[in-house]
Design an enzyme around this catalytic site. Structure first.
Site, PDB file in Angstrom:
ATOM      1  N   ASP A 151     -63.898 -13.636  56.307  1.00  0.00           N
ATOM      2  CA  ASP A 151     -63.516 -15.269  56.396  1.00  0.00           C
ATOM      3  C   ASP A 151     -62.128 -15.804  54.491  1.00  0.00           C
ATOM      4  O   ASP A 151     -61.295 -15.819  54.447  1.00  0.00           O
ATOM      5  CB  ASP A 151     -64.598 -15.678  54.839  1.00  0.00           C
ATOM      6  CG  ASP A 151     -66.037 -16.314  55.349  1.00  0.00           C
ATOM      7  OD1 ASP A 151     -66.147 -16.481  56.399  1.00  0.00           O
ATOM      8  OD2 ASP A 151     -66.515 -15.923  54.703  1.00  0.00           O
ATOM      9  N   GLY A 167     -67.190 -19.772  47.427  1.00  0.00           N
ATOM     10  CA  GLY A 167     -68.948 -19.150  47.396  1.00  0.00           C
ATOM     11  C   GLY A 167     -69.154 -17.936  48.300  1.00  0.00           C
ATOM     12  O   GLY A 167     -68.261 -17.617  49.694  1.00  0.00           O
ATOM     13  N   PRO A 171     -64.402 -33.219  61.821  1.00  0.00           N
ATOM     14  CA  PRO A 171     -65.391 -32.945  63.586  1.00  0.00           C
ATOM     15  C   PRO A 171     -65.912 -31.992  63.612  1.00  0.00           C
ATOM     16  O   PRO A 171     -65.593 -30.834  63.214  1.00  0.00           O
ATOM     17  CB  PRO A 171     -64.456 -33.593  64.450  1.00  0.00           C
ATOM     18  CG  PRO A 171     -63.941 -34.548  62.925  1.00  0.00           C
ATOM     19  CD  PRO A 171     -63.686 -34.297  61.835  1.00  0.00           C
ATOM     20  N   THR A 225     -66.023 -21.587  54.556  1.00  0.00           N
ATOM     21  CA  THR A 225     -64.150 -21.651  54.784  1.00  0.00           C
ATOM     22  C   THR A 225     -64.159 -22.300  55.628  1.00  0.00           C
ATOM     23  O   THR A 225     -62.867 -21.965  56.065  1.00  0.00           O
ATOM     24  CB  THR A 225     -64.221 -19.980  55.907  1.00  0.00           C
ATOM     25  OG1 THR A 225     -65.685 -18.943  55.327  1.00  0.00           O
ATOM     26  CG2 THR A 225     -63.185 -19.100  55.820  1.00  0.00           C
ATOM     27  N   LYS A 272     -61.767 -15.408  47.774  1.00  0.00           N
ATOM     28  CA  LYS A 272     -63.551 -14.928  47.919  1.00  0.00           C
ATOM     29  C   LYS A 272     -63.559 -14.708  47.269  1.00  0.00           C
ATOM     30  O   LYS A 272     -63.505 -12.698  47.363  1.00  0.00           O
ATOM     31  CB  LYS A 272     -63.881 -15.012  49.575  1.00  0.00           C
ATOM     32  CG  LYS A 272     -65.274 -14.835  49.821  1.00  0.00           C
ATOM     33  CD  LYS A 272     -65.804 -15.375  50.657  1.00  0.00           C
ATOM     34  CE  LYS A 272     -67.119 -15.530  50.914  1.00  0.00           C
ATOM     35  NZ  LYS A 272     -68.187 -16.028  52.144  1.00  0.00           N
ATOM     36  N   GLY A 329     -72.227 -17.805  50.279  1.00  0.00           N
ATOM     37  CA  GLY A 329     -74.544 -18.743  50.926  1.00  0.00           C
ATOM     38  C   GLY A 329     -74.264 -20.030  50.491  1.00  0.00           C
ATOM     39  O   GLY A 329     -73.169 -20.574  50.006  1.00  0.00           O
TER      40      GLY A 329
HETATM   41  N1  LIG Z   1     -66.144 -28.609  61.801  1.00  0.00           N
HETATM   42  C1  LIG Z   1     -66.771 -27.403  62.573  1.00  0.00           C
HETATM   43  N2  LIG Z   1     -66.401 -27.065  64.058  1.00  0.00           N
HETATM   44  C2  LIG Z   1     -66.703 -26.481  64.608  1.00  0.00           C
HETATM   45  N3  LIG Z   1     -66.965 -25.437  64.348  1.00  0.00           N
HETATM   46  C3  LIG Z   1     -67.552 -24.848  62.648  1.00  0.00           C
HETATM   47  C4  LIG Z   1     -67.183 -26.257  61.774  1.00  0.00           C
HETATM   48  N4  LIG Z   1     -67.862 -25.907  61.093  1.00  0.00           N
HETATM   49  C5  LIG Z   1     -67.558 -24.426  60.725  1.00  0.00           C
HETATM   50  N5  LIG Z   1     -67.932 -24.227  61.985  1.00  0.00           N
HETATM   51  C6  LIG Z   1     -68.296 -22.399  62.215  1.00  0.00           C
HETATM   52  O1  LIG Z   1     -69.570 -21.954  62.523  1.00  0.00           O
HETATM   53  C7  LIG Z   1     -69.420 -21.246  61.456  1.00  0.00           C
HETATM   54  C8  LIG Z   1     -69.457 -21.168  60.019  1.00  0.00           C
HETATM   55  O2  LIG Z   1     -68.636 -21.462  58.850  1.00  0.00           O
HETATM   56  P1  LIG Z   1     -68.185 -21.533  58.378  1.00  0.00           P
HETATM   57  O3  LIG Z   1     -68.176 -19.488  58.138  1.00  0.00           O
HETATM   58  O4  LIG Z   1     -67.096 -21.798  57.595  1.00  0.00           O
HETATM   59  O5  LIG Z   1     -69.602 -20.861  57.078  1.00  0.00           O
HETATM   60  P2  LIG Z   1     -69.436 -20.615  55.644  1.00  0.00           P
HETATM   61  O6  LIG Z   1     -70.717 -22.027  54.783  1.00  0.00           O
HETATM   62  O7  LIG Z   1     -68.028 -20.039  54.840  1.00  0.00           O
HETATM   63  O8  LIG Z   1     -70.789 -19.208  55.403  1.00  0.00           O
HETATM   64  P3  LIG Z   1     -70.584 -18.256  54.934  1.00  0.00           P
HETATM   65  O9  LIG Z   1     -71.762 -18.268  53.594  1.00  0.00           O
HETATM   66  O10 LIG Z   1     -70.894 -17.173  55.519  1.00  0.00           O
HETATM   67  O11 LIG Z   1     -69.450 -17.671  54.130  1.00  0.00           O
HETATM   68  C9  LIG Z   1     -68.028 -20.558  62.148  1.00  0.00           C
HETATM   69  O12 LIG Z   1     -68.001 -19.917  62.905  1.00  0.00           O
HETATM   70  C10 LIG Z   1     -67.056 -21.606  61.413  1.00  0.00           C
HETATM   71  O13 LIG Z   1     -65.715 -21.663  62.155  1.00  0.00           O
HETATM   72  C1  LIG Z   2     -73.706 -12.603  54.658  1.00  0.00           C
HETATM   73  C2  LIG Z   2     -73.637 -13.610  54.419  1.00  0.00           C
HETATM   74  N1  LIG Z   2     -72.494 -15.050  55.740  1.00  0.00           N
HETATM   75  C3  LIG Z   2     -73.221 -14.259  53.468  1.00  0.00           C
HETATM   76  N2  LIG Z   2     -71.636 -13.685  53.164  1.00  0.00           N
HETATM   77  C4  LIG Z   2     -73.605 -14.101  52.221  1.00  0.00           C
HETATM   78  C5  LIG Z   2     -74.827 -15.315  52.730  1.00  0.00           C
HETATM   79  C6  LIG Z   2     -76.277 -14.647  51.520  1.00  0.00           C
HETATM   80  C7  LIG Z   2     -77.650 -15.836  51.665  1.00  0.00           C
HETATM   81  C8  LIG Z   2     -78.041 -14.764  50.399  1.00  0.00           C
HETATM   82  C9  LIG Z   2     -79.936 -16.332  50.783  1.00  0.00           C
HETATM   83  O1  LIG Z   2     -79.381 -17.408  49.986  1.00  0.00           O
HETATM   84  O2  LIG Z   2     -80.789 -16.481  50.463  1.00  0.00           O
HETATM   85 MG   LIG Z   3     -67.682 -18.277  53.974  1.00  0.00          MG
END
Ligand SMILES: Nc1ncnc2c1ncn2[C@@H]1O[C@H](COP(=O)(O)OP(=O)(O)OP(=O)(O)O)[C@@H](O)[C@H]1O
Ligand SMILES: C[C@H](N)[C@H](N)CCCCCC(=O)O
Ligand SMILES: [Mg+2]
Length: 235
Positions: free
Chosen positions: A62, A125, A213, A23, A44, A127
């Site tokens: 997200d 996506g 970063p 995200t 999403k 996860g």
């Molecule tokens: N480069 C970065 N610098 C600072 N914080 C970050 C960075 N990348 C991600 N984060 C923080 O880490 C956390 C997880 O990031 P994010 O929500 O983007 O993960 P995601 O892969 O989208 O997870 P999900 O599977 O839940 O969708 C969030 O609080 C986000 O703000």
């Molecule tokens: C709740 C979380 N932030 C994600 N949206 C969903 C992550 C599912 C992970 C499932 C798995 O691979 O074990």
């Molecule tokens: Mg996300």
């Protein structure tokens, strides 16, 4: 995937794990597209973990961020048609509620987004790449059927070499088109940080679009770099 409209491109953002930064990077990409003057929509389709909005409906943070950074204002449900309350594996949350995740619903949603004629459509996506949808199906299977090319966000932290290469091998094995990968620094104090990114760069054939970063201060520059790099590989 080339959409209904000429020069419309839809792509899927996956990550090495939940919390890898899909995200965070997607929001930057949408900002980069805005800076390039290209209308981009973020969505999403499937979210788990949500709060109740004022009207009582569930909203996922997200999806709200993707909505906020999208170049076209759409109703929330078009940014996130399937929203589950608990922050856990979506198919398990759904099963506990006595429902199944519905792939035709995901496909219909994608088609609706394509009909907006937005030139760029980013689909985040949930996860990692092999997120289950049911006992047998994965979100990856749907992405492959839709022929969506993939951007891989690698959350740079200890353990990312294994996570990244497992994901890349599976993407390649399944025939996914990898547009590029993003080194998203989520553990800024890790030892050998630069060497980890260099190591992945020589192992992954797909291009490194950008290194993001931790708590990026130069967000507009990174955002522009990300979107411009992705544009080079989209056609
Ligand atoms: N480069 C970065 N610098 C600072 N914080 C970050 C960075 N990348 C991600 N984060 C923080 O880490 C956390 C997880 O990031 P994010 O929500 O983007 O993960 P995601 O892969 O989208 O997870 P999900 O599977 O839940 O969708 C969030 O609080 C986000 O703000
Ligand atoms: C709740 C979380 N932030 C994600 N949206 C969903 C992550 C599912 C992970 C499932 C798995 O691979 O074990
Ligand atoms: Mg996300």
């Amino acid at each position: 995937m080339q959409g209904l409209m000429m020069n419309q491109h839809c792509f899927f953002v996956t990550g090495t794990d939940t919390d890898a930064g899909k995200t965070y990077v997607s929001a930057l990409l949408l900002q980069g597209y805005a800076a390039l003057g290209i209308t981009a929509l973020g969505a999403k389709p499937l979210a788990a973990g949500a709060e109740q909005a004022a009207d009582g409906s569930l909203q996922n943070s997200d999806a709200l961020l993707l909505q906020q950074h999208s170049g076209i204002a759409l109703p929330y449900v078009q940014h996130n048609p399937v929203c589950l309350a608990e922050p856990a594996a979506p198919h398990l949350v759904a099963a506990a509620a006595g429902i199944r995740l519905n792939e035709p619903q995901l496909t219909a949603h994608l088609q609706q987004l394509q009909q907006t004629q937005a030139p760029r459509i980013l689909i985040e996506g949930a996860g990692g790449w092999l997120l289950p949808l049911s006992d047998k199906r994965y979100l990856a299977d749907w992405v492959l059927e839709q022929q969506l090319p993939v951007v891989l966000v690698v959350g740079i932290k200890l353990g990312c070499l294994n996570h990244a290469m497992l994901t890349v091998r599976e993407l390649e094995r399944s025939g996914a088109r990898i547009l590029g990968w993003v080194a998203n620094i989520i553990s800024p104090d890790m030892l050998y940080l630069a060497q980890n990114i260099a190591d992945l760069t020589q192992r992954i054939q797909a291009p490194l679009l950008a290194t993001v970063p931790y708590a990026a201060v130069a967000k507009p520059e990174i955002a522009l770099q990300l979107a411009a790099a992705l544009e080079q590989h989209l056609t």
